[in-house]
Scaffold this active site. Structure first.
Site, PDB file in Angstrom:
ATOM      1  N   PHE A 159       0.821  -1.245   0.099  1.00 38.94           N
ATOM      2  CA  PHE A 159      -0.020  -0.012   0.027  1.00 38.94           C
ATOM      3  C   PHE A 159       0.815   1.280   0.029  1.00 38.94           C
ATOM      4  CE2 PHE A 159       0.328  -1.306   4.282  1.00 38.94           C
ATOM      5  CZ  PHE A 159       0.829  -0.170   5.043  1.00 38.94           C
TER       6      PHE A 159
ATOM      7  N   ARG B 202      -2.518   6.981  20.954  1.00 34.07           N
ATOM      8  CA  ARG B 202      -2.886   5.687  19.995  1.00 34.07           C
ATOM      9  C   ARG B 202      -4.234   5.294  20.464  1.00 34.07           C
ATOM     10  NH1 ARG B 202       0.620   4.307  15.764  1.00 34.07           N
ATOM     11  NH2 ARG B 202      -0.777   2.424  15.519  1.00 34.07           N
TER      12      ARG B 202
ATOM     13  N   THR C 208      -5.886   1.132  13.341  1.00 33.82           N
ATOM     14  CA  THR C 208      -5.756   1.435  11.977  1.00 33.82           C
ATOM     15  C   THR C 208      -6.809   1.296  11.317  1.00 33.82           C
ATOM     16  OG1 THR C 208      -3.197   0.763  12.458  1.00 33.82           O
ATOM     17  CG2 THR C 208      -4.120   1.087  10.027  1.00 33.82           C
TER      18      THR C 208
ATOM     19  N   ARG D 218     -10.765   7.569  14.997  1.00 33.72           N
ATOM     20  CA  ARG D 218     -11.124   6.968  13.657  1.00 33.72           C
ATOM     21  C   ARG D 218     -12.505   6.285  13.611  1.00 33.72           C
ATOM     22  NH1 ARG D 218      -4.900   4.336  13.597  1.00 33.72           N
ATOM     23  NH2 ARG D 218      -3.965   5.841  12.365  1.00 33.72           N
TER      24      ARG D 218
ATOM     25  N   HIS E 206      -2.811  10.227  11.871  1.00 31.03           N
ATOM     26  CA  HIS E 206      -1.550   9.258  12.072  1.00 31.03           C
ATOM     27  C   HIS E 206      -1.230   9.632  13.815  1.00 31.03           C
ATOM     28  CE1 HIS E 206       2.674   8.188  11.927  1.00 31.03           C
ATOM     29  NE2 HIS E 206       2.674   8.986  12.600  1.00 31.03           N
TER      30      HIS E 206
ATOM     31  N   GLU F 127      10.035  11.569  14.136  1.00 28.74           N
ATOM     32  CA  GLU F 127       8.502  12.459  13.182  1.00 28.74           C
ATOM     33  C   GLU F 127       8.510  13.866  13.519  1.00 28.74           C
ATOM     34  OE1 GLU F 127       6.394   8.144  12.802  1.00 28.74           O
ATOM     35  OE2 GLU F 127       5.399   9.619  14.020  1.00 28.74           O
TER      36      GLU F 127
END
Ligand code: ADP
Ligand code: MG
Length: 143
Positions: free
Chosen positions: A58, A86, A92, A103, A116, A127
């Protein structure tokens, strides 16, 4: 225990016009915003950011998606930031995400999943440095 993480409000969430709702969920959960901006990621930057996934099937789709419109990277501070953030965003795949997570509320698919979150303290620092210069961070933490 690390106290920093890197969030990104992804292009699908910006298109849905829910930047404010997502930031509200983040701050209501006790995170402090330490740096934030809205940018159009270049292909080069997106490819570098997701380099760990470059062998995954992906990867191309992910780079296309992340460069499909503006996104909002945010540096966050909270005790146990990586794990707690998270938990706040959920799995995800939004179909697997728990009720009340970002999400579950806003993501449409495993690919276009709104946000993210860094997966370790070490990656959080890498990051954060990917998006924010020293001058752009309210606190430098020696980065
Ligand atoms: P997370 O963002 O939850 O840490 P990963 O690091 O595994 O998830 O994947 C990075 C991003 O790649 C995901 O957030 C999602 O946008 C995309 N992605 C992950 N798995 C798939 C997949 N099977 N198909 C399409 N896109 C995916
Ligand atoms: Mg990840």
């Amino acid at each position: 225990m690390g106290n920093l993480t890197l969030a990104i409000i992804k292009p699908d969430a910006v298109r849905q016009n829910v930047i404010g709702e997502i930031i509200s969920m983040i701050t209501a959960a006790g995170f402090k915003i330490k740096a934030m901006k809205m940018i159009n990621l270049s292909r080069e930057s997106a490819m570098g950011f997701y380099e760990v996934h470059k062998e995954r099937p992906f990867y191309g789709e992910l780079v296309d998606f992340m460069t499909s419109g503006p996104c909002v990277p945010i540096m966050l501070e909270k005790e146990n930031a990586v794990e707690d953030y998270r938990k706040l965003i959920g799995a995800t795949d939004p179909a697997q995400a728990e009720e009340g997570t970002v999400r579950k509320r806003f993501a449409k698919s495993k690919a276009e999943n709104c946000v993210h979150g860094s997966d370790s303290d070490e990656n959080a620092l890498i990051e954060i440095a990917h998006f924010f210069s020293r001058d752009e961070r309210l606190t430098n933490y020696g980065l």
